[in-house]
Design a protein around this motif. Sequence first.
Motif, PDB file in Angstrom:
ATOM      1  N   ARG A  61       0.827  -1.205   0.000  1.00 31.24           N
ATOM      2  CA  ARG A  61       0.000   0.000   0.000  1.00 31.24           C
ATOM      3  C   ARG A  61       0.865   1.261   0.000  1.00 31.24           C
ATOM      4  NH1 ARG A  61      -1.521   2.900   4.158  1.00 31.24           N
ATOM      5  NH2 ARG A  61      -0.881   1.267   5.632  1.00 31.24           N
ATOM      6  N   VAL A  62       1.889   1.298   0.870  1.00 31.36           N
ATOM      7  CA  VAL A  62       2.750   2.475   0.966  1.00 31.36           C
ATOM      8  C   VAL A  62       3.535   2.674  -0.323  1.00 31.36           C
ATOM      9  CG1 VAL A  62       4.757   3.447   2.146  1.00 31.36           C
ATOM     10  CG2 VAL A  62       2.925   2.392   3.482  1.00 31.36           C
ATOM     11  N   THR A  63       4.041   1.583  -0.913  1.00 26.29           N
ATOM     12  CA  THR A  63       4.771   1.683  -2.170  1.00 26.29           C
ATOM     13  C   THR A  63       3.863   2.197  -3.278  1.00 26.29           C
ATOM     14  OG1 THR A  63       6.184  -0.179  -1.503  1.00 26.29           O
ATOM     15  CG2 THR A  63       6.173   0.413  -3.843  1.00 26.29           C
ATOM     16  N   SER A  64       2.619   1.746  -3.266  1.00 25.13           N
ATOM     17  CA  SER A  64       1.642   2.213  -4.256  1.00 25.13           C
ATOM     18  C   SER A  64       1.383   3.705  -4.113  1.00 25.13           C
ATOM     19  CB  SER A  64       0.335   1.440  -4.090  1.00 25.13           C
ATOM     20  OG  SER A  64      -0.695   1.982  -4.887  1.00 25.13           O
ATOM     21  N   GLN A  65       1.205   4.164  -2.883  1.00 26.58           N
ATOM     22  CA  GLN A  65       0.922   5.579  -2.639  1.00 26.58           C
ATOM     23  C   GLN A  65       2.110   6.451  -3.011  1.00 26.58           C
ATOM     24  OE1 GLN A  65      -0.148   5.529   1.495  1.00 26.58           O
ATOM     25  NE2 GLN A  65      -2.272   4.929   1.093  1.00 26.58           N
ATOM     26  N   HIS A  66       3.308   6.055  -2.589  1.00 31.37           N
ATOM     27  CA  HIS A  66       4.486   6.875  -2.854  1.00 31.37           C
ATOM     28  C   HIS A  66       4.845   6.897  -4.337  1.00 31.37           C
ATOM     29  CE1 HIS A  66       6.166   6.738   1.541  1.00 31.37           C
ATOM     30  NE2 HIS A  66       4.967   7.270   1.438  1.00 31.37           N
ATOM     31  N   GLY A  67       4.589   5.801  -5.029  1.00 32.55           N
ATOM     32  CA  GLY A  67       4.928   5.741  -6.441  1.00 32.55           C
ATOM     33  C   GLY A  67       3.808   6.192  -7.352  1.00 32.55           C
ATOM     34  N   HIS A  68       2.650   6.539  -6.741  1.00 26.99           N
ATOM     35  CA  HIS A  68       1.482   6.974  -7.520  1.00 26.99           C
ATOM     36  C   HIS A  68       1.118   5.928  -8.573  1.00 26.99           C
ATOM     37  CE1 HIS A  68       1.817  10.861  -5.571  1.00 26.99           C
ATOM     38  NE2 HIS A  68       3.079  10.932  -5.949  1.00 26.99           N
ATOM     39  N   ARG A  69       1.133   4.667  -8.142  1.00 24.60           N
ATOM     40  CA  ARG A  69       0.785   3.553  -9.018  1.00 24.60           C
ATOM     41  C   ARG A  69      -0.298   2.717  -8.363  1.00 24.60           C
ATOM     42  NH1 ARG A  69       6.004   0.223 -10.154  1.00 24.60           N
ATOM     43  NH2 ARG A  69       4.560  -0.852 -11.587  1.00 24.60           N
ATOM     44  N   LYS A  70      -1.039   1.994  -9.168  1.00 19.89           N
ATOM     45  CA  LYS A  70      -2.095   1.150  -8.636  1.00 19.89           C
ATOM     46  C   LYS A  70      -1.504  -0.014  -7.844  1.00 19.89           C
ATOM     47  CE  LYS A  70      -5.481   2.144 -12.267  1.00 19.89           C
ATOM     48  NZ  LYS A  70      -6.337   1.586 -13.346  1.00 19.89           N
ATOM     49  N   LEU A  71      -2.249  -0.452  -6.834  1.00 21.89           N
ATOM     50  CA  LEU A  71      -1.790  -1.548  -5.988  1.00 21.89           C
ATOM     51  C   LEU A  71      -1.552  -2.802  -6.822  1.00 21.89           C
ATOM     52  CD1 LEU A  71      -1.291  -2.111  -2.934  1.00 21.89           C
ATOM     53  CD2 LEU A  71      -3.606  -3.052  -2.843  1.00 21.89           C
ATOM     54  N   ARG A  72      -2.410  -3.039  -7.805  1.00 17.00           N
ATOM     55  CA  ARG A  72      -2.264  -4.232  -8.655  1.00 17.00           C
ATOM     56  C   ARG A  72      -0.950  -4.194  -9.425  1.00 17.00           C
ATOM     57  NH1 ARG A  72      -5.139  -8.149 -11.644  1.00 17.00           N
ATOM     58  NH2 ARG A  72      -3.532  -9.234 -12.824  1.00 17.00           N
ATOM     59  N   GLU A  73      -0.528  -3.011  -9.885  1.00 16.17           N
ATOM     60  CA  GLU A  73       0.728  -2.900 -10.630  1.00 16.17           C
ATOM     61  C   GLU A  73       1.925  -3.241  -9.742  1.00 16.17           C
ATOM     62  OE1 GLU A  73       0.901   1.001 -12.201  1.00 16.17           O
ATOM     63  OE2 GLU A  73      -0.815   0.760 -13.538  1.00 16.17           O
ATOM     64  N   ILE A  74       1.876  -2.770  -8.491  1.00 13.93           N
ATOM     65  CA  ILE A  74       2.961  -3.087  -7.555  1.00 13.93           C
ATOM     66  C   ILE A  74       2.999  -4.590  -7.297  1.00 13.93           C
ATOM     67  CG2 ILE A  74       3.903  -2.639  -5.265  1.00 13.93           C
ATOM     68  CD1 ILE A  74       3.946  -0.229  -7.127  1.00 13.93           C
ATOM     69  N   ALA A  75       1.820  -5.180  -7.133  1.00 18.76           N
ATOM     70  CA  ALA A  75       1.752  -6.624  -6.899  1.00 18.76           C
ATOM     71  C   ALA A  75       2.328  -7.401  -8.080  1.00 18.76           C
ATOM     72  CB  ALA A  75       0.301  -7.036  -6.640  1.00 18.76           C
ATOM     73  N   ASP A  76       2.033  -6.955  -9.311  1.00 19.41           N
ATOM     74  CA  ASP A  76       2.581  -7.611 -10.500  1.00 19.41           C
ATOM     75  C   ASP A  76       4.110  -7.588 -10.484  1.00 19.41           C
ATOM     76  OD1 ASP A  76       0.069  -8.148 -11.462  1.00 19.41           O
ATOM     77  OD2 ASP A  76      -0.008  -6.417 -12.804  1.00 19.41           O
ATOM     78  N   ASP A  77       4.686  -6.435 -10.090  1.00 20.24           N
ATOM     79  CA  ASP A  77       6.153  -6.322 -10.030  1.00 20.24           C
ATOM     80  C   ASP A  77       6.731  -7.289  -9.002  1.00 20.24           C
ATOM     81  OD1 ASP A  77       6.081  -4.397 -11.948  1.00 20.24           O
ATOM     82  OD2 ASP A  77       6.514  -2.699 -10.619  1.00 20.24           O
ATOM     83  N   VAL A  78       6.063  -7.390  -7.857  1.00 22.06           N
ATOM     84  CA  VAL A  78       6.558  -8.270  -6.798  1.00 22.06           C
ATOM     85  C   VAL A  78       6.505  -9.727  -7.242  1.00 22.06           C
ATOM     86  CG1 VAL A  78       6.085  -9.137  -4.475  1.00 22.06           C
ATOM     87  CG2 VAL A  78       5.971  -6.682  -4.931  1.00 22.06           C
ATOM     88  N   VAL A  79       5.419 -10.112  -7.882  1.00 20.58           N
ATOM     89  CA  VAL A  79       5.301 -11.508  -8.359  1.00 20.58           C
ATOM     90  C   VAL A  79       6.361 -11.794  -9.415  1.00 20.58           C
ATOM     91  CG1 VAL A  79       3.808 -13.095  -9.619  1.00 20.58           C
ATOM     92  CG2 VAL A  79       2.842 -11.653  -7.821  1.00 20.58           C
ATOM     93  N   PHE A  80       6.684 -10.830 -10.251  1.00 24.95           N
ATOM     94  CA  PHE A  80       7.661 -11.018 -11.333  1.00 24.95           C
ATOM     95  C   PHE A  80       9.106 -11.019 -10.822  1.00 24.95           C
ATOM     96  CE2 PHE A  80      10.333  -9.401 -14.833  1.00 24.95           C
ATOM     97  CZ  PHE A  80      10.107 -10.410 -15.759  1.00 24.95           C
ATOM     98  N   THR A  81       9.409 -10.113  -9.873  1.00 28.78           N
ATOM     99  CA  THR A  81      10.799  -9.953  -9.425  1.00 28.78           C
ATOM    100  C   THR A  81      11.082 -10.570  -8.056  1.00 28.78           C
ATOM    101  OG1 THR A  81      10.349  -7.842  -8.309  1.00 28.78           O
ATOM    102  CG2 THR A  81      10.889  -7.762 -10.675  1.00 28.78           C
ATOM    103  N   GLY A  82      10.047 -10.758  -7.248  1.00 28.53           N
ATOM    104  CA  GLY A  82      10.243 -11.289  -5.912  1.00 28.53           C
ATOM    105  C   GLY A  82      10.542 -10.256  -4.860  1.00 28.53           C
ATOM    106  N   VAL A  83      10.637  -8.981  -5.285  1.00 26.10           N
ATOM    107  CA  VAL A  83      10.915  -7.898  -4.321  1.00 26.10           C
ATOM    108  C   VAL A  83      10.058  -6.688  -4.651  1.00 26.10           C
ATOM    109  CG1 VAL A  83      13.292  -8.641  -3.857  1.00 26.10           C
ATOM    110  CG2 VAL A  83      12.812  -7.028  -5.727  1.00 26.10           C
ATOM    111  N   LEU A  84       9.993  -5.748  -3.711  1.00 19.39           N
ATOM    112  CA  LEU A  84       9.281  -4.508  -3.958  1.00 19.39           C
ATOM    113  C   LEU A  84      10.034  -3.655  -4.964  1.00 19.39           C
ATOM    114  CD1 LEU A  84       8.197  -3.425  -0.357  1.00 19.39           C
ATOM    115  CD2 LEU A  84       6.648  -3.900  -2.247  1.00 19.39           C
ATOM    116  N   PRO A  85       9.322  -2.964  -5.852  1.00 12.50           N
ATOM    117  CA  PRO A  85      10.011  -2.032  -6.769  1.00 12.50           C
ATOM    118  C   PRO A  85      10.535  -0.836  -5.985  1.00 12.50           C
ATOM    119  CG  PRO A  85       7.625  -1.790  -6.961  1.00 12.50           C
ATOM    120  CD  PRO A  85       7.874  -2.988  -6.076  1.00 12.50           C
ATOM    121  N   PRO A  86      11.623  -0.222  -6.425  1.00  7.57           N
ATOM    122  CA  PRO A  86      12.146   0.952  -5.704  1.00  7.57           C
ATOM    123  C   PRO A  86      11.150   2.103  -5.757  1.00  7.57           C
ATOM    124  CG  PRO A  86      13.224   0.698  -7.848  1.00  7.57           C
ATOM    125  CD  PRO A  86      12.405  -0.534  -7.633  1.00  7.57           C
ATOM    126  N   GLN A  87      11.066   2.857  -4.654  1.00  5.43           N
ATOM    127  CA  GLN A  87      10.135   3.992  -4.601  1.00  5.43           C
ATOM    128  C   GLN A  87      10.751   5.189  -5.291  1.00  5.43           C
ATOM    129  OE1 GLN A  87       8.793   4.746  -0.618  1.00  5.43           O
ATOM    130  NE2 GLN A  87       8.231   2.632  -0.233  1.00  5.43           N
TER     131      GLN A  87
END
Length: 241
Positions: A215-241
């Motif tokens: 949620r915090v990564t989504s808010q700080h990056g101004h991206r949808k929660l689903r997009e952040i989740a897709d990155d995590v599933v693909f890379t295994g880690v949170l995308p950089p803020q």
Amino acid sequence: MTSLSEPIKPRDACDTAAVDLLLELARHVVTEPECDEHALAAALRTAAAAVPGGAWAAVLLGGERPKHCAASHPHAAQLDELQCQLGSGPSLAALSTDAVVLSDLRCEDRWPDFVRATPAVPVQAVLSYPLAAAGHPDTALTFYLGDLEPVGTQGLSRCNLAAAGFALACRAIKERDNARQLRLALESNRQIGAAIGILMHTYRITDSEAFDLLRVTSQHGHRKLREIADDVVFTGVLPPQ
């Protein structure tokens, strides 16, 4: 004084008053299960009423652009908004110093613009608490007092109790909201659930903590929660803020 970073214990003030206050605050959290805004407003009114002689209470959020959040009375909201406009005042001072601020406005010289603007409102003293130690960063709870009665030793103890109780109620409301959002996310989106599982395994954290990271990564990056989740599933880690 009662520390906002420690649990409230009845021995810190009158046992009956402490228990009654906590029960009343808990009732607001339970009886407003679907509306955090109503629960917060009710808890704020209860905290204000617990101050000897009565008081108005308001919550101000700091940061680059401070803003008024909630109030038990329109006058309290007016005084908080005045501080946001002027950029100075007891609530902002409590946030900047991370210390409780007590002010007798009849002889206060730290915020002359704020003091000059208050005669239209019947307030003699202000007591402002930063709530960072209680888990609410950049948040100040301020009691606006019509007289100086609560400034005595016993009165301050009750004010401290009211502030600590309100902070606990806010934490309960926040945790309830996080749990509700987590439940809805898991029910509506398998990808988010998968990302939460990956973060739990990667960082050895709970499901609630993993959802907060998303949620915090989504808010700080101004991206949808689903997009952040897709990155995590693909890379295994949170995308950089």
